[in-house]
Design a protein around this motif. Structure first.
Motif, PDB file in Angstrom:
ATOM      1  N   GLY A 283      16.623  42.293  50.949  1.00  0.00           N
ATOM      2  CA  GLY A 283      16.299  40.891  51.205  1.00  0.00           C
ATOM      3  C   GLY A 283      16.465  40.475  52.651  1.00  0.00           C
ATOM      4  N   GLY A 284      16.512  41.447  53.558  1.00  0.00           N
ATOM      5  CA  GLY A 284      16.631  41.145  54.977  1.00  0.00           C
ATOM      6  C   GLY A 284      18.051  41.174  55.505  1.00  0.00           C
ATOM      7  N   SER A 285      19.027  41.443  54.652  1.00  0.00           N
ATOM      8  CA  SER A 285      20.422  41.453  55.111  1.00  0.00           C
ATOM      9  C   SER A 285      20.812  42.772  55.769  1.00  0.00           C
ATOM     10  N   GLY A 286      20.108  43.852  55.430  1.00  0.00           N
ATOM     11  CA  GLY A 286      20.452  45.162  55.981  1.00  0.00           C
ATOM     12  C   GLY A 286      21.531  45.883  55.197  1.00  0.00           C
ATOM     13  N   THR A 287      22.079  45.227  54.174  1.00  0.00           N
ATOM     14  CA  THR A 287      23.120  45.854  53.363  1.00  0.00           C
ATOM     15  C   THR A 287      22.797  45.690  51.881  1.00  0.00           C
ATOM     16  N   THR A 288      23.319  46.604  51.093  1.00  0.00           N
ATOM     17  CA  THR A 288      23.182  46.530  49.643  1.00  0.00           C
ATOM     18  C   THR A 288      24.573  46.694  49.037  1.00  0.00           C
ATOM     19  N   PRO A 289      24.798  46.132  47.845  1.00  0.00           N
ATOM     20  CA  PRO A 289      26.114  46.270  47.212  1.00  0.00           C
ATOM     21  C   PRO A 289      26.380  47.713  46.794  1.00  0.00           C
ATOM     22  N   ASN A 290      27.609  48.131  46.943  1.00  0.00           N
ATOM     23  CA  ASN A 290      28.043  49.468  46.544  1.00  0.00           C
ATOM     24  C   ASN A 290      28.106  49.522  45.020  1.00  0.00           C
ATOM     25  N   GLU A 291      27.531  50.560  44.415  1.00  0.00           N
ATOM     26  CA  GLU A 291      27.485  50.688  42.954  1.00  0.00           C
ATOM     27  C   GLU A 291      28.876  50.752  42.331  1.00  0.00           C
ATOM     28  N   GLN A 292      29.826  51.411  43.001  1.00  0.00           N
ATOM     29  CA  GLN A 292      31.187  51.489  42.460  1.00  0.00           C
ATOM     30  C   GLN A 292      31.816  50.102  42.395  1.00  0.00           C
ATOM     31  N   TRP A 293      31.567  49.282  43.396  1.00  0.00           N
ATOM     32  CA  TRP A 293      32.101  47.921  43.393  1.00  0.00           C
ATOM     33  C   TRP A 293      31.421  47.072  42.327  1.00  0.00           C
ATOM     34  N   LEU A 294      30.115  47.255  42.131  1.00  0.00           N
ATOM     35  CA  LEU A 294      29.420  46.498  41.085  1.00  0.00           C
ATOM     36  C   LEU A 294      30.033  46.798  39.717  1.00  0.00           C
ATOM     37  N   ALA A 295      30.274  48.082  39.440  1.00  0.00           N
ATOM     38  CA  ALA A 295      30.887  48.472  38.170  1.00  0.00           C
ATOM     39  C   ALA A 295      32.301  47.911  38.063  1.00  0.00           C
ATOM     40  N   TRP A 296      33.047  47.920  39.175  1.00  0.00           N
ATOM     41  CA  TRP A 296      34.406  47.391  39.175  1.00  0.00           C
ATOM     42  C   TRP A 296      34.389  45.897  38.852  1.00  0.00           C
ATOM     43  N   HIS A 297      33.485  45.142  39.478  1.00  0.00           N
ATOM     44  CA  HIS A 297      33.398  43.696  39.229  1.00  0.00           C
ATOM     45  C   HIS A 297      32.967  43.408  37.783  1.00  0.00           C
ATOM     46  N   ARG A 298      32.035  44.213  37.251  1.00  0.00           N
ATOM     47  CA  ARG A 298      31.622  44.026  35.852  1.00  0.00           C
ATOM     48  C   ARG A 298      32.808  44.200  34.917  1.00  0.00           C
ATOM     49  N   ARG A 299      33.569  45.253  35.111  1.00  0.00           N
ATOM     50  CA  ARG A 299      34.723  45.543  34.261  1.00  0.00           C
ATOM     51  C   ARG A 299      35.790  44.455  34.407  1.00  0.00           C
ATOM     52  N   ALA A 300      36.010  43.971  35.615  1.00  0.00           N
ATOM     53  CA  ALA A 300      36.981  42.892  35.822  1.00  0.00           C
ATOM     54  C   ALA A 300      36.550  41.648  35.058  1.00  0.00           C
ATOM     55  N   GLY A 301      35.279  41.325  35.091  1.00  0.00           N
ATOM     56  CA  GLY A 301      34.774  40.167  34.353  1.00  0.00           C
ATOM     57  C   GLY A 301      34.963  40.324  32.857  1.00  0.00           C
ATOM     58  N   GLU A 302      34.719  41.530  32.355  1.00  0.00           N
ATOM     59  CA  GLU A 302      34.907  41.786  30.924  1.00  0.00           C
ATOM     60  C   GLU A 302      36.370  41.608  30.524  1.00  0.00           C
ATOM     61  N   LEU A 303      37.272  42.157  31.322  1.00  0.00           N
ATOM     62  CA  LEU A 303      38.700  42.052  31.009  1.00  0.00           C
ATOM     63  C   LEU A 303      39.170  40.601  31.049  1.00  0.00           C
ATOM     64  N   ILE A 304      38.696  39.849  32.019  1.00  0.00           N
ATOM     65  CA  ILE A 304      39.092  38.445  32.121  1.00  0.00           C
ATOM     66  C   ILE A 304      38.570  37.663  30.922  1.00  0.00           C
ATOM     67  N   ALA A 305      37.333  37.935  30.510  1.00  0.00           N
ATOM     68  CA  ALA A 305      36.763  37.234  29.348  1.00  0.00           C
ATOM     69  C   ALA A 305      37.555  37.548  28.083  1.00  0.00           C
ATOM     70  N   VAL A 306      37.971  38.793  27.907  1.00  0.00           N
ATOM     71  CA  VAL A 306      38.763  39.174  26.730  1.00  0.00           C
ATOM     72  C   VAL A 306      40.125  38.480  26.761  1.00  0.00           C
ATOM     73  N   ALA A 307      40.749  38.440  27.938  1.00  0.00           N
ATOM     74  CA  ALA A 307      42.052  37.783  28.049  1.00  0.00           C
ATOM     75  C   ALA A 307      41.933  36.294  27.744  1.00  0.00           C
ATOM     76  N   GLN A 308      40.892  35.645  28.246  1.00  0.00           N
ATOM     77  CA  GLN A 308      40.704  34.213  27.980  1.00  0.00           C
ATOM     78  C   GLN A 308      40.454  33.965  26.492  1.00  0.00           C
ATOM     79  N   ALA A 309      39.642  34.808  25.865  1.00  0.00           N
ATOM     80  CA  ALA A 309      39.365  34.644  24.435  1.00  0.00           C
ATOM     81  C   ALA A 309      40.633  34.831  23.617  1.00  0.00           C
ATOM     82  N   ALA A 310      41.441  35.813  23.948  1.00  0.00           N
ATOM     83  CA  ALA A 310      42.688  36.049  23.205  1.00  0.00           C
ATOM     84  C   ALA A 310      43.646  34.880  23.391  1.00  0.00           C
ATOM     85  N   ARG A 311      43.719  34.344  24.600  1.00  0.00           N
ATOM     86  CA  ARG A 311      44.617  33.212  24.843  1.00  0.00           C
ATOM     87  C   ARG A 311      44.131  31.968  24.092  1.00  0.00           C
ATOM     88  N   ARG A 312      42.816  31.727  24.087  1.00  0.00           N
ATOM     89  CA  ARG A 312      42.276  30.585  23.337  1.00  0.00           C
ATOM     90  C   ARG A 312      42.551  30.742  21.844  1.00  0.00           C
TER      91      ARG A 312
END
Length: 142
Positions: free
Chosen positions: A29-58
């Motif tokens: 998109g003109g930025s000259g950089t792309t996201p690292n695939e390992q970081w994308l997977a890490w962020h996806r997993r972090a989001g999943e864990l946070i959603a599970v923790a919030q659901a369990a707490r609710r």
């Protein structure tokens, strides 16, 4: 003798020509950089864990209160301390902590492979110009 208006018109023509020769990179998109695939997977997993923790707490907070016995009149009871969180919440929070400590060591963004970090790529007209210049020895191909 050239007139100032002629210079401005020719500058506009050159700017339009240059715009026609290259465009923003479609990959980054003109930025000259792309996201690292390992970081994308890490962020996806972090989001999943946070959603599970919030659901369990609710689920723990929405637990139905214990029904009072029908023979006893309702009495204002003193505030009871909150029940301890269930083990699933603790386990998920521990998994989140472990996940946070397992961050990838590479940078979050890497140089775009398509444009080699320039953020721009040649249009078909730009490729034709580059090929013509290469044929006549003005540029070398990589």
């Amino acid at each position: 003798m050239t007139v100032v208006g002629d210079r401005a018109a020719s500058a506009g023509l050159v700017a339009r020509l240059l715009d026609a020769l290259e465009d923003d990179c479609a990959q980054c998109g003109g930025s000259g950089t792309t996201p690292n695939e390992q970081w994308l997977a890490w962020h996806r997993r972090a989001g999943e864990l946070i959603a599970v923790a919030q659901a369990a707490r609710r689920a723990h907070e929405w637990r139905p209160a214990q029904a009072a016995t029908p023979a006893a009149p309702p009495v204002a009871a003193p505030e009871r301390p909150a029940a301890p969180e269930p083990a699933i919440v603790t386990a998920v929070e521990r998994a989140i902590d472990d996940h946070m400590n397992a961050r990838p060591s590479e940078p979050e963004k890497e140089r775009c492979a398509a444009c080699r970090g320039l953020g721009r790529e040649l249009t078909p007209a730009g490729r034709q110009l580059a090929e013509m210049l290469a044929r006549h020895g003005f540029v070398r191909r990589e």
